[in-house]
Design a protein around this motif. Structure first.
Motif, mmCIF file in Angstrom:
data_model
loop_
_atom_site.group_PDB
_atom_site.id
_atom_site.type_symbol
_atom_site.label_atom_id
_atom_site.label_comp_id
_atom_site.label_asym_id
_atom_site.label_seq_id
_atom_site.Cartn_x
_atom_site.Cartn_y
_atom_site.Cartn_z
ATOM 1 N N TRP A 98 1.530 8.038 1.312
ATOM 2 C CA TRP A 98 0.138 7.920 1.740
ATOM 3 C C TRP A 98 -0.828 8.172 0.591
ATOM 4 O O TRP A 98 -2.031 8.071 0.765
ATOM 5 N N GLU A 99 -0.260 8.481 -0.621
ATOM 6 C CA GLU A 99 -1.144 8.854 -1.739
ATOM 7 C C GLU A 99 -2.111 7.729 -2.106
ATOM 8 O O GLU A 99 -3.261 7.986 -2.439
ATOM 9 N N SER A 100 -1.634 6.468 -2.029
ATOM 10 C CA SER A 100 -2.537 5.368 -2.412
ATOM 11 C C SER A 100 -3.736 5.311 -1.472
ATOM 12 O O SER A 100 -4.835 4.973 -1.886
ATOM 13 N N PHE A 101 -3.486 5.636 -0.188
ATOM 14 C CA PHE A 101 -4.595 5.642 0.764
ATOM 15 C C PHE A 101 -5.600 6.734 0.390
ATOM 16 O O PHE A 101 -6.803 6.527 0.487
ATOM 17 N N ALA A 141 0.829 -1.204 0.000
ATOM 18 C CA ALA A 141 0.000 0.000 0.000
ATOM 19 C C ALA A 141 0.863 1.253 0.000
ATOM 20 O O ALA A 141 0.441 2.307 -0.468
ATOM 21 N N PHE A 142 2.085 1.139 0.520
ATOM 22 C CA PHE A 142 2.969 2.311 0.611
ATOM 23 C C PHE A 142 3.891 2.439 -0.590
ATOM 24 O O PHE A 142 4.638 3.404 -0.710
ATOM 25 N N LYS A 143 3.870 1.438 -1.476
ATOM 26 C CA LYS A 143 4.743 1.524 -2.652
ATOM 27 C C LYS A 143 4.109 2.410 -3.724
ATOM 28 O O LYS A 143 2.916 2.676 -3.697
ATOM 29 N N THR A 144 4.946 2.808 -4.677
ATOM 30 C CA THR A 144 4.401 3.553 -5.811
ATOM 31 C C THR A 144 4.076 2.552 -6.914
ATOM 32 O O THR A 144 4.570 1.425 -6.905
ATOM 33 N N LYS A 145 3.234 2.980 -7.864
ATOM 34 C CA LYS A 145 2.871 2.100 -8.976
ATOM 35 C C LYS A 145 4.124 1.617 -9.702
ATOM 36 O O LYS A 145 4.231 0.465 -10.094
#
Lengths: 274, 301
Positions: free
Chosen positions: A55-58, A35-39
């Motif tokens: 936190w952007e994915s959250f 969840a904390f990784k980037t695409k």
């Protein structure tokens, strides 16, 4: 020699349970980590640690409505469990105190209901719900949830009420309480453990219920978590970090409650074996 | 259930009492009637007709839907997959659940509660979330499992773990074991803790320790709980839906189709409600048969 054999055995036993624990833990830990990784980093290096706490994915997952799904789930689960406990409690009490054989016959009918899985009556249940105009109604979803939770809860309460000491009840009756008043003022307050056990058991099942929610709740605003988090997959076709963030938000609260109250969860769910 | 010691037994009172019982039973029975018993009647009745999701006219076809189902390859694949999941889950979930429970009961002391909590935890996660987590772990492009497999020099399946029809059902079976083995462990552990510990001491004097004690004392003393565990797993294996719907949707090429997903597909994607009802009746008969078995064993216990 004995000593060494003993050590080797306990090493094997610890190894076995330890490895299984690890095998259970890794996917859950991976969900949180991803969840904390980037695409990008997800694609290039699937097993690497995230570069930073992103936190952007959250935020993206929250934007799909995870908060709303959660509120819907809390509402539906709470109402269903209240209905199940009250209706099953009343029914089980009446069944254990009724004179004659009719109580036992109705009890067997309810036990028979326990054997029927909702998967086998999907079409008629859908017809009934849609015929009654109950599609996309969270409140109406409580009704089938309650119906499918009642048999097991009645079985649980039935056993509990059969063993209930009659002296207390007789005393209340002599004081002029009616049957129903006795149930409300004497039986219910002393049934804490059975009620807690039933409530935890049903909460876990209803919180996670999927197939009825899938059929009944098609509009995003009404969806509960299990059907809601499927939206994530559709919304973020290749955005796995956002899906994982949404799953983390959806599963972590119940996991935390479970860890804090695991004694009660375990006792409640293990009751199925009795 | 004798209530002879009642001081007041005027007939008016008795009638009021009867009314109270009826009133207390009504809400539960009403819900059961509307959402369980009437649907059972409707599913049997509807299986004799051809009709669609929204169609008003039903065409009577007798046992036509059943004939069609028994001649349908996918129906048999679905039933076979249910059986694979039932038998595989008994071996994996009840088998490993028993071993884990036995070890946690007597084999290890340190970290016992911690391990029990961890192993049981997937039980409180929804199958949808479990399915999605594994979908990513097993993903051919971004999945960590492929990265690990390649890392140790092996080749992962070319079509993907869930994309290869020859292995996909076994992969789903593994995911189910990941989720439910802890549940079986806890169920069996509760049974083991009721076994008096001095039996083991007495047996140790006769030379039965370790594996031998497990075989001759542990297993026989939890026989009833094992039967219940096997029955719960069997019922669960026939009811499986969520996990397959999320991970494979019954594919590829129906290779992971089970009765539950096939009923859903026929009814709500294809719109063959009567045909879906006929398959439902088969599932219903299996479930009721197993329920009857469960009742019989619990009566004996």
């Amino acid at each position: 020699m004995e000593q060494r054999r003993f050590k080797a055995t306990s090493l094997v036993l610890y190894g076995f349970t330890g490895l299984w624990s690890l095998m259970v833990l890794i996917p859950i830990a991976y969900m949180i980590m991803a969840a904390f990784k980037t695409k990008r980093s997800m694609f290039i290096d699937p097993i690497g640690w995230p570069d930073a706490l992103n936190w952007e994915s959250f935020e993206r997952a929250w934007g799909v409505g995870v908060g709303g799904f959660m509120i819907n789930s809390v509402l539906v689960t709470f109402l269903s469990v209240v209905v199940i406990v009250i209706f099953s409690g009343m029914a089980a009490y009446a069944l254990t105190r009724m004179p004659g054989r009719s109580g036992q016959i109705i009890y067997l009918l309810i036990v028979a209901g326990f054997a029927i899985p909702v998967q086998a009556v999907l079409v008629p249940v859908f017809q009934i719900m849609s015929g009654a105009g109950f599609l996309n109604s969270r409140l109406a979803l409580v009704l089938p949830y309650a119906a499918y939770g009642i048999p097991f809860t009645v079985i649980l309460f039935y056993a509990f009420f059969l063993d209930f000491p009659r002296e207390l009840e007789e005393a209340a009756r002599l004081d002029g309480c009616t049957r129903f008043q006795t149930f409300l003022r004497v039986i219910l307050p002393l049934s804490g453990p059975a009620i807690a056990s039933a409530a935890i058991f049903q909460s876990v099942f209803i919180w996670n219920e999927f197939i009825l929610a899938l059929l009944i709740l098609t509009k995003p605003a009404f969806k509960t978590l299990p059907v809601g988090i499927l939206e994530l997959q559709g919304e973020f076709t290749s955005d796995w970090p956002a899906v994982m963030a949404g799953l983390t938000l959806a599963t972590l609260p119940l996991l935390l409650i479970f860890v804090l109250a695991q004694k009660y969860f375990v006792r409640s769910l293990a009751g199925l074996g009795k | 259930m004798s209530q002879t010691s009642r001081p007041r037994s005027r007939s008016g009172n008795l009638a009021a009492e009867k009314l109270t019982y009826a009133a207390m039973l009504t809400p539960a029975l009403l819900l059961l009637a509307v959402f369980v018993f009437i649907p059972v009647a409707l599913v049997i009745y509807g299986s004799l007709f051809d009709f669609g999701l929204t169609s008003r006219d039903w065409t009577f076809v007798g046992l036509g839907n059943y004939v069609e189902a028994f001649g349908d390859d996918v129906f048999w694949i679905a039933l076979r997959n249910n059986l694979i999941i039932v038998i595989g889950s008994i071996v994996l979930q009840v088998g490993f659940g028993t071993l884990l429970a036995a070890v946690l009961d007597r084999g290890v002391r340190l970290g016992r509660t911690l391990m029990r909590t961890i192993i049981f935890a997937p039980m409180v996660i929804s199958s949808v979330a479990v399915g999605l987590i594994w979908l990513i772990i097993l993903d051919p492009n971004v999945g960590p499992l492929n990265a690990v497999v390649k890392g140790v020099g092996l080749t992962p399946p070319k079509l993907g773990w869930l994309g290869d029809p020859s292995i996909s059902i076994w992969v789903v079976l593994g995911i189910a074991a990941w989720q439910y083995t802890g549940f079986m462990m806890v169920l069996i552990l509760a049974g083991l803790q009721a076994v008096p510990k001095d039996i083991y001491q007495a047996a140790a004097l006769d030379g039965a320790t370790g594996l031998r004690a497990f075989w001759y004392i542990t297993l026989p003393s939890i026989r009833n709980i094992l039967i219940v565990a096997i029955l719960i797993t069997t019922v669960g294996g026939f009811k499986v839906f969520d996990l397959i719907f999320v991970t494979t949707g019954g594919g590829p090429a129906n290779s992971t189709q089970v009765l539950g997903t096939y009923i859903y597909l026929q009814a709500f994607n294809i719109g063959e409600m009567g045909f879906a009802n006929a398959i439902s009746v088969v599932l219903l008969l299996i479930a009721v048969g197993l329920g009857w078995l469960q009742l019989k064993t619990s009566r004996k216990a």
